[in-house]
Motif scaffolding. Structure first.
Motif, PDB file in Angstrom:
ATOM      1  N   GLY A 108       0.805  -1.227   0.000  1.00  0.00           N
ATOM      2  CA  GLY A 108       0.000   0.000   0.000  1.00  0.00           C
ATOM      3  C   GLY A 108       0.831   1.268   0.000  1.00  0.00           C
ATOM      4  O   GLY A 108       0.287   2.361  -0.141  1.00  0.00           O
ATOM      5  N   THR A 109       2.167   1.133   0.144  1.00  0.00           N
ATOM      6  CA  THR A 109       2.986   2.343   0.186  1.00  0.00           C
ATOM      7  C   THR A 109       3.042   3.058  -1.174  1.00  0.00           C
ATOM      8  O   THR A 109       3.545   4.169  -1.262  1.00  0.00           O
TER       9      THR A 109
ATOM     10  N   LYS B 239      -4.117   3.275 -10.844  1.00  0.00           N
ATOM     11  CA  LYS B 239      -5.128   4.212 -10.346  1.00  0.00           C
ATOM     12  C   LYS B 239      -6.504   3.687 -10.678  1.00  0.00           C
ATOM     13  O   LYS B 239      -6.813   3.476 -11.850  1.00  0.00           O
TER      14      LYS B 239
ATOM     15  N   TYR C 254       0.804   4.549  -2.433  1.00  0.00           N
ATOM     16  CA  TYR C 254       0.020   5.795  -2.322  1.00  0.00           C
ATOM     17  C   TYR C 254       0.924   7.027  -2.396  1.00  0.00           C
ATOM     18  O   TYR C 254       0.559   8.038  -2.989  1.00  0.00           O
ATOM     19  N   GLU C 255       2.121   6.872  -1.794  1.00  0.00           N
ATOM     20  CA  GLU C 255       3.001   8.032  -1.723  1.00  0.00           C
ATOM     21  C   GLU C 255       3.601   8.360  -3.089  1.00  0.00           C
ATOM     22  O   GLU C 255       3.713   9.524  -3.466  1.00  0.00           O
ATOM     23  N   ILE C 256       3.955   7.313  -3.829  1.00  0.00           N
ATOM     24  CA  ILE C 256       4.507   7.514  -5.176  1.00  0.00           C
ATOM     25  C   ILE C 256       3.446   8.176  -6.052  1.00  0.00           C
ATOM     26  O   ILE C 256       3.723   9.097  -6.808  1.00  0.00           O
ATOM     27  N   LEU C 257       2.191   7.690  -5.932  1.00  0.00           N
ATOM     28  CA  LEU C 257       1.126   8.213  -6.784  1.00  0.00           C
ATOM     29  C   LEU C 257       0.749   9.648  -6.420  1.00  0.00           C
ATOM     30  O   LEU C 257       0.293  10.399  -7.270  1.00  0.00           O
ATOM     31  N   SER C 258       0.925  10.015  -5.150  1.00  0.00           N
ATOM     32  CA  SER C 258       0.514  11.363  -4.745  1.00  0.00           C
ATOM     33  C   SER C 258       1.668  12.363  -4.826  1.00  0.00           C
ATOM     34  O   SER C 258       1.493  13.534  -4.522  1.00  0.00           O
ATOM     35  N   ALA C 259       2.845  11.895  -5.235  1.00  0.00           N
ATOM     36  CA  ALA C 259       3.998  12.794  -5.335  1.00  0.00           C
ATOM     37  C   ALA C 259       4.002  13.484  -6.704  1.00  0.00           C
ATOM     38  O   ALA C 259       3.447  12.962  -7.668  1.00  0.00           O
TER      39      ALA C 259
END
Lengths: 308, 253
Positions: free
Chosen positions: B87-88, B252, B90-95
């Motif tokens: 689930g980490t 996504k 999320y950070e790559i996708l929101s950066a």
């Protein structure tokens, strides 16, 4: 205050056909703490996911400080820090490494002094070399907050930040949130703990079944809907309200054992003394009394159940 | 370009390699050495020369390719699949980072690791057999191109996979057989004519042939065709990655 986030007609339908958001319009003001309340599955996390770039919207638009989240995603995302609901962490990494990794992802040059400041403010400094897998749940939550703050965001999303967190940590966390707000950071939080929204938020939004059903200044909302009720538990049942008491805002419960007096705590004269004197004069004796203020929770439950 | 993000992902992946050095470096080197011992020294001593090259030396380029292909795919697929699993991601996708930059970080790290492995195996093989590299430049070119291409393929697999089993399926069921049948241990020329034609549909044949040519100037197919096929495969993988990020496929919802 100008808006920092502007959501227009945002909709999201998942591949399963589930409509998570149905044309949301919402503006977040710069520098405020905005609490988004809603039952499970209302669309809170979907709304945050789209704004942060994790989910794709089906329709509508979102801008962050004027930058469209799709066409100008770099500028928009640079401004946002996200603390997700689930504890997603890199188990084998150290706290120090993972926070610096986040800072790099957001294209910020190394700044050990700043990262140290964040870790100290979240009481993580003495854990900086620990592997994340060795930390407790509450500590992992702090790590996620530190990661979200690592790139000095202007907007911070906290998706249920206090779920499964003990009282001590919760207090610390709200202290950090207040300090961030004082530093000018806009904070959007979702929570199940309505007291938290009541304590922290400047404005409250309620979302249910993919629709925003209310957005209001918290103080205004509490005032508007914040009546207080005084209940008198009677020693003897009454069949009807005595005519002498008709002048007071009293109602008799259907079973005749309680008298309920509603009043506005903000008013100059609440009328409690006069009402109690009148009740005594009428020869009514009571065995107990209780006062109740309608909380955000009552308002929330009332609104959500009205629509379902 | 968000170079700091590429760097952050690259270092993150390289430190993962360093943390798992036994699994990521020592074990592939050991298993390749076993191939040398078994096929090169033990069995190879009874095999006559192939196209004028001692059998032990002949299999070196094939063995390096075998490691390069499987390790590049495994590494890159695990690198991107693991954040999806935990689930980490999320950070790559929101950066503030584009798909191509994400791919550069993960693929760059996986390819680097494979190239290091390839060079270690090359050095190890010198212990077992005398080697001569006719075209060092082309040898390195094949090494780098193959590492990058198969890391891209691994990256695509890591995004496509829905579980650890799917993650392993393509490397184990497709890449390993194609490599063994692609001339790791033999020249395509020893096959019956019909199977020689079939073998030409195996993309790995071109990689091994070109790579072997850079060592011994002996090849199953022309060097030009080998390089062209390698580049073609690279372009196909790049196009697939571009499409993945354009559509958000599996990343996504």
């Amino acid at each position: 205050m100008p808006n920092i986030i502007s959501i227009k007609n945002l909709s999201k339908t998942y591949a399963s056909g589930f409509r998570a958001l149905k044309g949301i319009n919402l503006d977040i003001k710069r520098g405020e703490i905005f609490a988004l309340l809603g039952p499970n599955g209302a669309g809170k996390t979907t709304l945050i996911g789209i704004t942060c770039g994790i989910l794709q919207p089906t329709g509508g638009s979102v801008t962050v400080d004027g930058h469209d989240i799709i066409n100008d995603f770099r500028a928009a995302r640079s401004l946002i820090g996200l603390v997700p609901q689930e504890l997603h962490t890199d188990a084998f990494e150290s706290v120090w490494a993972t926070v610096n990794f986040s800072r790099g992802l957001f294209n910020k040059p190394k700044n050990p002094a700043y990262v140290e400041k964040i870790l100290r403010s979240l009481s993580l400094w003495d854990k900086k070399d620990s592997r994340i897998m060795t930390l407790s749940g509450g500590m992992k939550r702090r790590v996620l907050i530190a990661k979200a703050l690592s790139h000095e965001p202007q907007v911070l999303f906290l998706d249920e930040p206090t779920a499964g967190v003990d009282v001590e940590l919760r207090k610390d966390m709200w202290q950090v949130v207040r300090e961030l707000r004082d530093a000018g950071v806009t904070i959007i939080l979702t929570t199940h703990y309505i007291e938290e929204a009541q304590d922290m938020a400047d404005r409250v939004g309620i979302i249910n079944k993919g629709e925003i059903i209310l957005v209001e200044e918290k103080a205004e909302l509490m005032h508007k809907l914040g009546k207080k009720h005084l209940t008198l538990y009677l020693q003897q049942k009454l069949d009807v309200l005595p005519p002498a008491l008709a002048a007071h805002a009293l109602t008799l419960s259907p079973d005749g054992t309680e008298l309920i007096f509603s009043y506005d705590t903000q008013a100059e004269r609440t009328g409690v003394t006069r009402m109690l004197a009148a009740v005594g004069d009428a020869g009514i004796r009571f065995k107990d009394l209780q006062t109740q203020q309608s909380s955000l929770e009552d308002i929330f439950v009332g609104l959500v159940s009205d629509r379902s | 370009m968000n170079f700091r993000a590429i760097q952050a992902i690259y270092y993150f992946e390289m430190s993962r390699t360093a943390r798992t050095i036994w699994q990521s470096i020592v074990s592939p080197v050991l298993s390749t050495s076993l191939y040398f011992v078994v096929f090169g020294a033990a069995i190879g001593s009874r095999i006559t020369e192939i196209e004028g090259i001692a059998y032990g030396a002949f299999i070196v380029p094939g063995l390096i390719m075998l490691t390069l292909l499987t390790q590049s795919t495994m590494n890159a697929s695990f690198g991107i699949y693991f954040p999806r699993f935990t689930g980490t991601i999320y950070e790559i996708l929101s950066a503030p980072i584009s798909g191509i930059e994400i791919a550069c970080g993960y693929v760059g790290a996986a390819a680097t690791k494979s190239i290091i492995l390839g060079l270690i195996i090359l050095a190890t093989s010198w212990i077992f057999v005398p080697l001569h590299i006719a075209h060092p430049f082309w040898m390195l070119t094949y090494l780098v191109l193959t590492a990058v291409t198969f890391s891209l393929l691994g990256f695509i697999i890591g995004i496509w996979a829905e579980g650890f089993e799917q993650l392993q399926i393509i490397p184990l069921l497709i890449i390993t057989p194609l490599t063994f049948l692609g001339g790791t241990f033999y020249s395509i020329g020893v096959l019956p004519p019909f199977w020689q034609k079939i073998a030409l549909f195996n993309p790995v044949v071109y990689l091994i042939s070109g790579f072997r040519w850079s060592f011994f100037e002996v090849a199953d197919v022309g060097h030009g065709i080998s390089i062209a096929m390698t580049l073609l495969f690279l372009v196909i993988c790049l196009a697939a990655v571009w499409w993945i990020f354009r559509t958000g496929y599996k990343l996504k919802k």
